[in-house]
Enzyme design. Structure first.
Site, PDB file in Angstrom:
ATOM      1  N   CYS A   1      -3.885   9.167   5.445  1.00 13.83           N
ATOM      2  CA  CYS A   1      -2.818   9.074   6.437  1.00 13.83           C
ATOM      3  C   CYS A   1      -3.398   9.192   7.847  1.00 13.83           C
ATOM      4  CB  CYS A   1      -1.792  10.182   6.221  1.00 13.83           C
ATOM      5  SG  CYS A   1      -0.898  10.053   4.670  1.00 13.83           S
TER       6      CYS A   1
ATOM      7  N   ASP B   1       2.085   2.466   2.722  1.00 15.29           N
ATOM      8  CA  ASP B   1       1.770   3.113   3.990  1.00 15.29           C
ATOM      9  C   ASP B   1       1.745   2.037   5.050  1.00 15.29           C
ATOM     10  OD1 ASP B   1       1.389   5.802   3.767  1.00 15.29           O
ATOM     11  OD2 ASP B   1      -0.723   5.663   3.222  1.00 15.29           O
TER      12      ASP B   1
ATOM     13  N   CYS C   1       0.829  -1.212   0.000  1.00 16.02           N
ATOM     14  CA  CYS C   1       0.000   0.000   0.000  1.00 16.02           C
ATOM     15  C   CYS C   1       0.860   1.258   0.000  1.00 16.02           C
ATOM     16  CB  CYS C   1      -0.889   0.067   1.239  1.00 16.02           C
ATOM     17  SG  CYS C   1      -2.087  -1.223   1.337  1.00 16.02           S
TER      18      CYS C   1
ATOM     19  N   CYS D   1       4.741   8.529   3.524  1.00 15.28           N
ATOM     20  CA  CYS D   1       5.117   9.847   3.052  1.00 15.28           C
ATOM     21  C   CYS D   1       5.172  10.840   4.213  1.00 15.28           C
ATOM     22  CB  CYS D   1       4.112  10.314   2.011  1.00 15.28           C
ATOM     23  SG  CYS D   1       2.440  10.263   2.612  1.00 15.28           S
TER      24      CYS D   1
END
Lengths: 404, 350
Positions: B106, B37, B35, B62
């Site tokens: 996020c 993440d 993914c 990120c």
């Protein structure tokens, strides 16, 4: 200290700085010789003469046999769209397109659209782990149903070069037209179209220090053609719309300058790029260079750093005054990492952390030193924060998230 | 590059509570390498008081993922497990002074890691979440393809308007219209194949009416999907109300004074400048009247609402083709005089 150092620009595959000489060549055509090239009066004819010179300059850069084989467009994307659509229209009965899985979106998303809405059959040829085309798959896809084959000359992410002249000959064996998206190749590698069988080629001015908003489509003499834009008779009726004279003149100057020093620039960039890659790989573990080591652009280095994410690296680099780019998903807003790296079967662990450094002839030794000085700390800092990393190295097995 | 808030940058470049927590007694792990993440949240919870005494994170992701993770730890340290349960992803985003719509996931990841850690501490089991998100379609409201597809399937949506009502997607700038149409058509096609809807109900790509030309006014996208809404009617596009035309006639009634005696419009009364504008407009109309007279007609000011100047045309001018041309001249003159763009519109005098 970082505030006092000039920024380091290593994103030249995205766009380049317009040479000051190019700007200087363009300026009079905004305010003094601003005439429409189609006009009879002096304002117009002077512009017409300058456009002819620019066309000749570009002709030399790409080695076209005739200057009228060049059609100025708004950029690489328009050239690509024009070429593919024209090739399909001039060959009724042929409704298939062959392209690769690693093309630029200007080709891929057009092909998706044609496939979905215009009954075109699209063959997307895979590549190997170094980004090299699967020639057998290409041969197998060729038939007398194929209207056009479109392969990029050089890949924008890895710099890998496709052997387009040979690929064009294969296409012609089956009567298909051959187009190449050479946006990244023009100005970086020698091109001599008159000695090839390439029918159409797309290029973009701002990739070799010309202005943005201008490109060209090379159309071999005798190739049947349907314009994308209809209107006035500009570009011999093949691309309507008043010529962007200042930009075309700028492109001409950029083409002259690029061609004049290409051999030297290429050798210097290659040396700098190799030093950058070797320095990174030696200093930082768990990273590797992507692309075909034997045949790629002199200016492009894409290094994949495992277990960290590209955008985070770019933000840290930016803080250190260094501009680069990433194949990471997060920089584009989609969740998938770069389709190019995925097509090369680069594992997710590394694809998300791929950083592209693209040099220009203006890149210096000091620029490379700056990158080599900051990267180890950036990478180790982010790895310390990564759940896939521990002091003794990578440990992706130790991490078991709730969903995968 | 993203337009990150200063706080996001601060928490990315100087993250609080990054690293492993040796004596953690509750750990939540979400995301995956594929993914792009992933977050491991480690909590040290006091078993006597249920208070989270310490929290640390390790994040693969990120800039905003790292900032969100760090913000999460700051938000929950010192809280009880019960308090932590009430934390939402919006709290994380708010703590960071907002996140770009593409990056809201996020904050969602932070909240999910917390849920997982709390579950690990209390011994609950979590429901499996397939976590399909897909590409972000509507940037105005941050709606991704996965959410839109779920809404289409669950509610058997077959028009673009209903998709907007249920998901908000396309309710802002509407530039995601094409991908939205494609997604609806594709999903409907699958639903027909699965027997969920009839073929004639399915949305066909390109079948939607063109977007309304005039600016919609007073059209508010509901915050929550209207769940009890009647089943969507395939061939009933929602017509966006256009108060511009509808309001013109009734509004004309109270101020139907002849232009020769320019009475200030009621709406413009309190503000001096607005009243002045009406006087100027009326004066220009008065000056132009001879032009209309020449053609055997007449014009008078009816009302002025914002940038809209309502006039009444009589005699030969009413319905005459030349009228729109002459009104254009009037519009230019008034625009020049007021120094702001206005629109002159003929209305019926009631």
């Amino acid at each position: 200290m970082k505030d006092t150092l000039p920024p380091v620009y290593l994103d030249n595959n995205a766009t380049t700085r317009v040479f000051p000489e190019v700007v200087e060549a363009m300026l009079p055509y905004f305010t003094e010789q601003f005439g429409n090239a189609s006009s009879i009066h002096a304002f117009g004819s002077e512009v017409g003469g300058a456009l002819r010179q620019a066309r000749k300059s570009l002709q030399r850069l790409i080695g076209a046999e005739f200057d009228h084989e060049i059609i100025f467009t708004s950029g690489g994307t328009e050239s690509n769209n024009t070429a593919i659509r024209s090739a399909l229209q001039v060959q009724p009965g042929r409704n298939e397109v062959i392209t690769s899985m690693v093309e630029h979106p200007a080709i891929l998303s057009l092909c998706d659209w044609l496939e979905k809405h215009e009954d075109v059959v699209v063959h997307r040829i895979p590549v190997d782990s170094q980004g090299r085309l699967d020639i057998d798959a290409y041969r197998a896809a060729l038939s007398d149903k194929v209207a056009v084959v479109s392969f990029m000359w050089a890949n924008n992410e890895t710099g890998t070069i496709f052997p387009v002249d040979g690929l064009a000959e294969l296409a012609h064996e089956h009567g298909a037209l051959f187009h190449t998206d050479a946006v990244q190749a023009v100005g970086k590698v020698p091109i001599d179209l008159k000695t090839t069988e390439i029918d159409m080629l797309s290029l973009s001015s701002h990739k070799f220090h010309g202005p943005k908003g201008l490109g060209a489509l090379y159309l071999r003499k005798g190739t049947r053609f349907r314009p994308l834009m209809r209107g006035g008779h500009q570009e011999r009726g093949r691309r309507a719309g008043t010529e962007n004279a200042p930009a075309i003149i700028g492109l001409g100057r950029a083409a002259d300058m690029t061609l004049a020093t290409m051999a030297d620039d290429s050798a210097r960039m290659t040396a700098l790029r190799d030093r950058l890659e070797q320095g990174l790989v030696q200093q930082i573990g768990h990273c590797f260079v992507t692309g075909d080591p034997r045949d790629r652009l002199p200016n492009t280095a894409t290094v994949a750093f495992e277990f960290i994410e590209g955008e985070a690296i770019l933000l840290k680099l930016n803080q250190a005054g260094i501009a680069a780019s990433s194949g990471s998903a997060c920089t584009s807003g989609s969740l998938e990492p770069s389709h190019v790296l995925r097509a090369m079967d680069i594992p997710f662990t590394a694809a998300h952390g791929a950083i592209r450094f693209s040099l220009s002839r203006e890149t210096t030794d000091a620029d490379v030193d700056r990158v080599l000085a900051v990267m180890p700390e950036i990478i180790s800092g982010l790895r310390e924060m990564s759940p896939f990393w521990s002091d003794d190295g990578a440990k992706p097995e130790g991490f078991n998230p709730e969903y995968a | 590059m993203w337009d990150y808030s200063d706080k996001v940058k601060e928490y990315f470049f100087n993250p609080r509570n990054a690293g492993a927590l040796a004596d953690a007694n509750a750990v939540g792990e979400v995301g995956s390498l594929s993914c792009g993440d992933a977050l491991k949240l480690m909590l040290k919870v006091n078993p006597e008081t249920d208070i989270i005494e310490d929290a640390k994170f390790q994040t693969f992701g990120c800039g905003s993922a790292i900032a969100s993770s760090s913000a999460l730890t700051e938000l929950i340290i010192g809280k009880t497990i019960a308090e932590a349960r009430t934390l939402t992803n919006q709290d994380i985003a708010n703590f960071l002074d907002g996140l770009p719509p593409e990056k809201m996931h996020c904050s969602v990841m932070g909240q999910e890691a917390l849920t997982a850690a709390v579950a690990a501490y209390t011994g609950e089991t979590l429901e499996e979440d397939d976590h399909e998100e897909g590409a972000l379609i509507c940037k105005c409201f941050g709606v991704d393809a996965g959410m839109i597809e779920r809404a289409i399937r669950t509610n058997k949506l077959t028009t673009l308007e209903m998709v907007t009502f249920y998901t908000k997607a396309g309710g802002g700038c509407n530039s995601c219209r094409e991908p939205l149409e494609e997604l609806l058509a594709d999903t409907n096609k699958e639903m027909v194949a699965e027997g969920l809807i009839k073929a004639e109900e399915a949305y066909i790509f390109g079948a939607a009416p063109q977007p309304v030309k005039k600016k919609a006014q007073g059209f508010v996208i509901p915050d929550q999907p209207p769940t009890p809404m009647a089943p969507p009617q395939p061939s009933a596009p929602v017509q966006i109300a256009m108060p511009v035309v509808a309001a013109a006639a009734p509004a004309a009634a109270p101020v139907a004074a002849p232009a020769a005696a320019p009475a200030p419009a009621p709406a413009a009364a309190p503000a001096m400048s607005a009243a002045k504008e009406v006087i100027i407009a009326a004066k220009i109309i008065e000056e132009m009247r001879p032009v209309f007279h020449r053609d055997g007609g007449d014009v008078e000011l009816v009302d002025m609402e914002g940038s809209l100047i309502l006039v009444n045309l009589t005699g030969a001018c009413s319905g005459c083709q030349i009228a729109s041309l002459t009104l254009g001249g009037l519009q230019t003159k008034i625009t020049e005089a007021l120094g702001r763009p206005v629109r002159v519109m003929p209305v019926a005098k009631t």
